[in-house]
Design a protein around this motif. Sequence first.
Motif, PDB file in Angstrom:
ATOM      1  N   GLY A  54       0.807  -1.215   0.000  1.00  0.00           N
ATOM      2  CA  GLY A  54       0.000   0.000   0.000  1.00  0.00           C
ATOM      3  C   GLY A  54       0.840   1.263   0.000  1.00  0.00           C
ATOM      4  O   GLY A  54       0.554   2.217  -0.727  1.00  0.00           O
ATOM      5  N   LEU A  55       1.896   1.288   0.800  1.00  0.00           N
ATOM      6  CA  LEU A  55       2.769   2.462   0.834  1.00  0.00           C
ATOM      7  C   LEU A  55       3.507   2.653  -0.487  1.00  0.00           C
ATOM      8  O   LEU A  55       3.679   3.779  -0.962  1.00  0.00           O
ATOM      9  N   LEU A  56       3.953   1.569  -1.092  1.00  0.00           N
ATOM     10  CA  LEU A  56       4.637   1.658  -2.375  1.00  0.00           C
ATOM     11  C   LEU A  56       3.689   2.159  -3.468  1.00  0.00           C
ATOM     12  O   LEU A  56       4.048   3.031  -4.274  1.00  0.00           O
ATOM     13  N   ALA A  57       2.470   1.637  -3.495  1.00  0.00           N
ATOM     14  CA  ALA A  57       1.492   2.089  -4.488  1.00  0.00           C
ATOM     15  C   ALA A  57       1.151   3.560  -4.277  1.00  0.00           C
ATOM     16  O   ALA A  57       1.039   4.328  -5.233  1.00  0.00           O
ATOM     17  N   PHE A  58       1.014   3.967  -3.031  1.00  0.00           N
ATOM     18  CA  PHE A  58       0.727   5.377  -2.732  1.00  0.00           C
ATOM     19  C   PHE A  58       1.885   6.260  -3.186  1.00  0.00           C
ATOM     20  O   PHE A  58       1.677   7.319  -3.776  1.00  0.00           O
ATOM     21  N   HIS A  59       3.099   5.823  -2.943  1.00  0.00           N
ATOM     22  CA  HIS A  59       4.270   6.596  -3.350  1.00  0.00           C
ATOM     23  C   HIS A  59       4.344   6.725  -4.871  1.00  0.00           C
ATOM     24  O   HIS A  59       4.613   7.799  -5.398  1.00  0.00           O
ATOM     25  N   ILE A  60       4.092   5.644  -5.584  1.00  0.00           N
ATOM     26  CA  ILE A  60       4.152   5.676  -7.041  1.00  0.00           C
ATOM     27  C   ILE A  60       3.065   6.579  -7.614  1.00  0.00           C
ATOM     28  O   ILE A  60       3.300   7.338  -8.548  1.00  0.00           O
ATOM     29  N   ARG A  61       1.889   6.541  -7.032  1.00  0.00           N
ATOM     30  CA  ARG A  61       0.787   7.362  -7.542  1.00  0.00           C
ATOM     31  C   ARG A  61       0.953   8.839  -7.237  1.00  0.00           C
ATOM     32  O   ARG A  61       0.425   9.683  -7.947  1.00  0.00           O
ATOM     33  N   THR A  62       1.642   9.184  -6.175  1.00  0.00           N
ATOM     34  CA  THR A  62       1.745  10.588  -5.786  1.00  0.00           C
ATOM     35  C   THR A  62       3.088  11.217  -6.103  1.00  0.00           C
ATOM     36  O   THR A  62       3.259  12.394  -5.889  1.00  0.00           O
TER      37      THR A  62
END
Length: 155
Positions: free
Chosen positions: A107-115
């Motif tokens: 979840g943190l990795l996906a959030f980082h990639i999206r933002t």
Amino acid sequence: MAEKAAEADRGLLVLRDADSATGALGIAFGSLLRREVEGMFAIVMTSVIDLALQDPLCSSSSNGSIVRFLPSYGAMRAATGAGFSATPLPKYLAIQAGWFTATALTGLLAFHIRTRNSLNGPRPRVTAPRTADTAPPTASAPAPAPSMPPQQQDG
């Protein structure tokens, strides 16, 4: 009496671990899926299917090899051990902690990639507000009226 209290404490520990893994799975779905409805559907269906496959009354393969890879496998086994036997829980709690760690990092990795694009984009230029001293001069004479084309006369 002390044994009952210890069993209750073990049961609460298992529920906390199951909730934290499901919450981290929700964070991962929230970061990966675009709309709220998709995320809610994914987390509800994942939870229902996960627990239904492990239920010994509904599923004949509750001890199958695929069941070991489900998100709440460790919590289900630890809860069964805490409630009905004196089985040591660390092995199953470690499985549940692994699920929590994996889903939280996803979840943190996906959030980082999206933002990350919004963090590295051009920053808006901030200018100071104009005051009376820095305002451009205004013309005191009125602007000329637009000219009208001459009218043609018939006749």
